[in-house]
Design a protein around this motif. Structure first.
Motif, PDB file in Angstrom:
ATOM      1  N   LEU A 197       0.854  -1.189   0.000  1.00  0.00           N
ATOM      2  CA  LEU A 197       0.000   0.000   0.000  1.00  0.00           C
ATOM      3  C   LEU A 197       0.881   1.227   0.000  1.00  0.00           C
ATOM      4  CD1 LEU A 197      -2.472  -1.083   2.843  1.00  0.00           C
ATOM      5  CD2 LEU A 197      -2.656  -1.567   0.384  1.00  0.00           C
ATOM      6  N   VAL A 198       0.635   2.141  -0.931  1.00  0.00           N
ATOM      7  CA  VAL A 198       1.337   3.423  -0.950  1.00  0.00           C
ATOM      8  C   VAL A 198       0.301   4.513  -0.731  1.00  0.00           C
ATOM      9  CG1 VAL A 198       2.712   5.047  -2.285  1.00  0.00           C
ATOM     10  CG2 VAL A 198       3.183   2.605  -2.462  1.00  0.00           C
ATOM     11  N   TRP A 210      10.585   7.189  -8.683  1.00  0.00           N
ATOM     12  CA  TRP A 210      10.209   7.288  -7.272  1.00  0.00           C
ATOM     13  C   TRP A 210       9.818   5.947  -6.643  1.00  0.00           C
ATOM     14  CZ3 TRP A 210       5.218   6.653  -4.898  1.00  0.00           C
ATOM     15  CH2 TRP A 210       4.242   6.174  -5.765  1.00  0.00           C
ATOM     16  N   LEU A 211       9.326   4.988  -7.468  1.00  0.00           N
ATOM     17  CA  LEU A 211       8.652   3.825  -6.904  1.00  0.00           C
ATOM     18  C   LEU A 211       9.600   2.679  -6.532  1.00  0.00           C
ATOM     19  CD1 LEU A 211       5.971   2.699  -6.064  1.00  0.00           C
ATOM     20  CD2 LEU A 211       5.540   1.976  -8.422  1.00  0.00           C
ATOM     21  N   ARG A 212      10.509   2.323  -7.411  1.00  0.00           N
ATOM     22  CA  ARG A 212      11.399   1.188  -7.129  1.00  0.00           C
ATOM     23  C   ARG A 212      12.200   1.372  -5.838  1.00  0.00           C
ATOM     24  NH1 ARG A 212      11.858  -2.838 -10.687  1.00  0.00           N
ATOM     25  NH2 ARG A 212      10.928  -2.554 -12.751  1.00  0.00           N
ATOM     26  N   PRO A 213      12.769   2.552  -5.577  1.00  0.00           N
ATOM     27  CA  PRO A 213      13.515   2.719  -4.325  1.00  0.00           C
ATOM     28  C   PRO A 213      12.658   2.512  -3.077  1.00  0.00           C
ATOM     29  CG  PRO A 213      14.064   4.469  -5.861  1.00  0.00           C
ATOM     30  CD  PRO A 213      12.896   3.743  -6.448  1.00  0.00           C
ATOM     31  N   LEU A 214      11.347   2.809  -3.155  1.00  0.00           N
ATOM     32  CA  LEU A 214      10.459   2.591  -2.017  1.00  0.00           C
ATOM     33  C   LEU A 214      10.176   1.109  -1.795  1.00  0.00           C
ATOM     34  CD1 LEU A 214       7.624   5.303  -2.205  1.00  0.00           C
ATOM     35  CD2 LEU A 214       9.540   5.203  -0.611  1.00  0.00           C
ATOM     36  N   LEU A 215      10.106   0.360  -2.885  1.00  0.00           N
ATOM     37  CA  LEU A 215       9.697  -1.043  -2.789  1.00  0.00           C
ATOM     38  C   LEU A 215      10.842  -1.989  -2.436  1.00  0.00           C
ATOM     39  CD1 LEU A 215       7.282  -1.283  -5.867  1.00  0.00           C
ATOM     40  CD2 LEU A 215       6.704  -0.892  -3.467  1.00  0.00           C
ATOM     41  N   ALA A 216      12.059  -1.643  -2.855  1.00  0.00           N
ATOM     42  CA  ALA A 216      13.184  -2.549  -2.640  1.00  0.00           C
ATOM     43  C   ALA A 216      13.402  -2.883  -1.156  1.00  0.00           C
ATOM     44  CB  ALA A 216      14.453  -1.969  -3.262  1.00  0.00           C
ATOM     45  N   PRO A 217      13.378  -1.910  -0.226  1.00  0.00           N
ATOM     46  CA  PRO A 217      13.546  -2.268   1.193  1.00  0.00           C
ATOM     47  C   PRO A 217      12.421  -3.141   1.728  1.00  0.00           C
ATOM     48  CG  PRO A 217      13.859   0.099   0.841  1.00  0.00           C
ATOM     49  CD  PRO A 217      13.263  -0.455  -0.403  1.00  0.00           C
ATOM     50  N   VAL A 225       8.748   0.052   6.737  1.00  0.00           N
ATOM     51  CA  VAL A 225       7.901   1.110   6.203  1.00  0.00           C
ATOM     52  C   VAL A 225       8.839   2.111   5.538  1.00  0.00           C
ATOM     53  CG1 VAL A 225       6.248   2.939   6.727  1.00  0.00           C
ATOM     54  CG2 VAL A 225       6.174   0.784   8.002  1.00  0.00           C
ATOM     55  N   SER A 226       8.662   2.368   4.265  1.00  0.00           N
ATOM     56  CA  SER A 226       9.567   3.265   3.538  1.00  0.00           C
ATOM     57  C   SER A 226       8.857   4.555   3.175  1.00  0.00           C
ATOM     58  CB  SER A 226      10.119   2.583   2.286  1.00  0.00           C
ATOM     59  OG  SER A 226       9.077   2.157   1.430  1.00  0.00           O
ATOM     60  N   THR A 227       9.578   5.652   3.303  1.00  0.00           N
ATOM     61  CA  THR A 227       9.015   6.974   3.027  1.00  0.00           C
ATOM     62  C   THR A 227       9.922   7.723   2.068  1.00  0.00           C
ATOM     63  OG1 THR A 227      10.171   8.084   4.855  1.00  0.00           O
ATOM     64  CG2 THR A 227       8.060   7.047   5.358  1.00  0.00           C
ATOM     65  N   ILE A 308       3.890   0.644   2.658  1.00  0.00           N
ATOM     66  CA  ILE A 308       3.897  -0.378   3.706  1.00  0.00           C
ATOM     67  C   ILE A 308       3.322  -1.675   3.142  1.00  0.00           C
ATOM     68  CG2 ILE A 308       1.633   0.320   4.584  1.00  0.00           C
ATOM     69  CD1 ILE A 308       2.641  -0.349   7.417  1.00  0.00           C
ATOM     70  N   ASN A 309       3.934  -2.792   3.494  1.00  0.00           N
ATOM     71  CA  ASN A 309       3.415  -4.089   3.101  1.00  0.00           C
ATOM     72  C   ASN A 309       2.011  -4.273   3.682  1.00  0.00           C
ATOM     73  OD1 ASN A 309       3.019  -7.137   3.954  1.00  0.00           O
ATOM     74  ND2 ASN A 309       4.424  -7.147   2.209  1.00  0.00           N
ATOM     75  N   LYS A 310       1.062  -4.694   2.858  1.00  0.00           N
ATOM     76  CA  LYS A 310      -0.328  -4.767   3.306  1.00  0.00           C
ATOM     77  C   LYS A 310      -0.496  -5.759   4.453  1.00  0.00           C
ATOM     78  CE  LYS A 310      -5.075  -5.460   1.718  1.00  0.00           C
ATOM     79  NZ  LYS A 310      -5.971  -5.754   0.575  1.00  0.00           N
ATOM     80  N   LYS A 311       0.151  -6.911   4.364  1.00  0.00           N
ATOM     81  CA  LYS A 311       0.029  -7.901   5.440  1.00  0.00           C
ATOM     82  C   LYS A 311       0.622  -7.376   6.739  1.00  0.00           C
ATOM     83  CE  LYS A 311      -0.064 -12.040   2.501  1.00  0.00           C
ATOM     84  NZ  LYS A 311       0.644 -13.302   2.141  1.00  0.00           N
ATOM     85  N   PHE A 312       1.765  -6.687   6.654  1.00  0.00           N
ATOM     86  CA  PHE A 312       2.369  -6.122   7.859  1.00  0.00           C
ATOM     87  C   PHE A 312       1.476  -5.032   8.454  1.00  0.00           C
ATOM     88  CE2 PHE A 312       5.240  -2.934   9.854  1.00  0.00           C
ATOM     89  CZ  PHE A 312       5.671  -3.710  10.916  1.00  0.00           C
TER      90      PHE A 312
END
Length: 609
Positions: A197-198, A210-217, A225-227, A308-312
């Motif tokens: 979820l973004v 903008w998107l790949r750097p948020l998802l990689a961690p 949770v990446s910001t 943030i990962n939806k399950k988390f």
């Protein structure tokens, strides 16, 4: 027959162009000309001052009315926002090292959730288009729009629906009554099909890559949770600039470099989320890193923009459903993430611009008090343990939260905590906390003391540096004289008011006293005696004043057209500083803002040592 085919082909091209324009794929942004109708123009945004002048200038009474309506309804300049259009290019503000970073080819799918209540159509559509244009199609599952009972413009929902009907992956969901940001986001999460979820605000523009750097961690650790780093979109001019807490623009951006207020010469500085004991979020600045493109752990997050990962998200209890409307949810999620097994990363290679407004344009539900105190009280009582501290055993809040009693006894007097800073919270009922406390116990979350000693410790390199290290220096000093007239009159304030905020500015007999010495800074501020700044008001009829220098340009940004016989133009208002509207022009008469007119009296800028 040939003629018929020719007409058919022509019609198809015209119809295709119409569809593309409706969908925002093509946006006509012509340069202004003497024959164009000013109210229908859409200008291209560049860094150059001439283009900003054209973009922000108020030319007609209709322009002025639209600008005033925008500030009243949305707390930003909707005249400028509408002129920009749905699509524009913005400077790539990433550090050059980001261009060389590699990310996994397979990343989780994303549901972008944008909640809005009475948002301006111009900023909402530009937010949507920026996500569609700058997100990898294989990663973007959908954009979910939650229309939270918008009632300012009855046609807003239908206009949005008509526009997104031409766009892929975008869906609008209305709410039944006003939910507020927190519950509206939960509604969006329920609809989401993506693995991540973004959450984004409705007045943003995502930047390149903008998107790949948020998802990689998150792929490496689903409890992350990446910001993104939040760049600035000026609420008055809609100029896009790099975050003032980060040094490093992409050298390939090709635009004229304009150093922002808090940029400094050492590369690697980066912001980090913090908070004060009143539970207000704040930005801290952390020391240099060897590689400015590396992710950095952040104690808290601003909350408007994060992944943030939806399950988390669901495993840690999502948002506290007892929080109302808006406020405190970012710290609640921040504390809970760290204390219950997760972490927050700020990702410098992900940039998202955000319109920073000076006020909330919408109020609370009818008859409801500001929810921020109640929300922050719930956060304090559930998560902050002894750092919240009740010192009145019989108070209903302390009785309900039995784990908080007289535990502050023996603490050093200088120890700060929530109740000392927010004593008004003692009279507020936070509601039932039992479910949240049970969740905290079930998740086996760490105590808040661990957070303060490990994550936000004074010994940590995440603690802030001094603001003085970020300030810009003053450049030039002037006396600003009104051209013409039998008595020389200069711009200033009455004697003794040079340090008084909100003092209206007028014209007085010229002298070299500090009440008339203006410092023109690298931010195009005019600082009186090096202190307070010349500031225009949102409403034209209110005279300019001197106010605290906020370092954000906008209503304190002034352009001089010519120093010997020139106009003083403010980008935020689109108006010029004019002589007092008084034929006799007595000393002390107040200056005013008005539509720029060469027939008005000009100003002379006299350099002084």
């Amino acid at each position: 027959m040939k003629c018929l085919v020719k007409w058919a082909v022509t019609f198809c091209f015209i119809f295709l162009g119409f569809l593309c324009h409706r969908a925002g794929i093509l946006v006509w942004n012509p340069k202004p000309s003497s024959t164009d109708s000013p109210s229908r123009l859409k200008f291209v945004v560049h860094e150059g001052d001439q283009d900003l002048f054209a973009l922000t200038q108020v030319r007609t009474a209709d322009d002025l009315a639209k600008k005033d309506d925008g500030y009243r309804n949305h707390a930003f300049n909707d005249l400028v926002s509408t002129r920009i259009g749905n699509i524009r290019e913005i400077p790539d503000t990433r550090h050059q090292n980001c261009l060389n970073r590699q990310y996994p080819s397979s990343l989780p799918s994303v549901s972008v959730i944008i909640c809005f209540h009475n948002e301006a159509l111009s900023t909402l559509l530009r937010s949507i288009h920026s996500v569609l244009r700058r997100s990898e199609p294989d990663l973007l599952e959908e954009i979910i729009l939650i229309n939270d009972d918008s009632n300012l413009n009855e046609s807003l929902a239908s206009e949005v629906e008509r526009h997104i009907s031409f766009l892929p992956k975008v869906h609008q969901f209305p709410t039944e009554g006003r939910l507020g940001l927190i519950r509206a986001r939960l509604k969006g999460a329920e609809q989401a099909r993506g693995e991540v979820l973004v959450f984004l605000d409705s007045h943003i523009e995502v930047n390149q890559g903008w998107l790949r750097p948020l998802l990689a961690p998150i792929l490496a650790d689903p409890s992350t949770v990446s910001t993104p780093v939040i760049d600035l979109i000026n609420a008055d001019t809609f100029a896009y600039s790099a975050s003032p807490l980060v040094k490093g623009n992409n050298s390939k951006s090709g635009s004229r470099s304009r150093k922002t207020v808090a940029q400094i010469d050492s590369s690697g500085w980066c912001p980090s989320g913090g908070f004060n004991w009143g539970l207000h979020f704040k930005w801290d600045n952390v020391p240099p890193r060897p590689d400015p493109s590396e992710d950095i752990q952040s104690p808290t997050m601003a909350g408007g923009l994060f992944a943030i990962n939806k399950k988390f998200f669901y495993s840690i209890g999502t948002y506290d459903p007892g929080l109302d409307i808006w406020g405190g949810e970012n710290l609640e999620l921040s504390f809970k993430t760290w204390l219950c097994g997760g972490r927050i990363l700020l990702v410098p290679c992900s940039r998202v611009g955000h319109v920073f407004r000076k006020r909330r344009p919408y109020g609370n539900r009818q008859g409801q008090e500001d929810p921020l105190i109640k929300n922050s009280l719930r956060v304090a009582l559930v998560w902050m343990d002894e750092y919240a501290v009740c010192n009145q055993r019989k108070h209903p809040v302390c009785v309900r939260a039995e784990f908080l009693t007289e535990i502050e006894i023996g603490w050093p007097e200088q120890r700060e905590n929530y109740y000392r800073v927010r004593p008004e919270a003692k009279a507020v009922d936070p509601g039932d906390l039992s479910e949240r406390l049970a969740l905290k116990k079930k998740l086996n979350c760490k105590p808040f003391k661990w957070y303060m000693e490990t994550v936000y410790s004074k010994g940590s390199d995440l603690m802030p540096i001094k603001e003085s290290q970020l300030r810009t220096k003053k450049d030039e000093k002037y006396i600003i004289r009104l051209v013409g007239g039998s008595v020389p009159l200069c711009l200033g304030v009455p004697p003794g008011d040079v340090a008084s905020r909100s003092t209206p500015v007028g014209v007085f007999p010229c002298s070299r006293k500090k009440e008339m010495i203006w410092h023109l800074t690298s931010l195009d501020e005019l600082r009186l005696a090096g202190g307070l700044c010349l500031e225009t008001r949102v409403r034209k009829e209110k005279p300019p004043v001197i106010g605290k220098c906020h370092l954000q340009r906008g209503d304190q940004e002034w352009k001089i057209t010519e120093k010997t016989h020139g106009a003083l133009y403010n980008l935020a208002s689109g108006l010029c500083l004019l002589a007092p509207d008084d034929v006799r022009l007595k000393p002390g008469a107040l200056v005013r803002m008005g539509i720029c007119d060469p027939d008005e009296r000009m100003w002379e800028f006299i350099a002084t040592g």
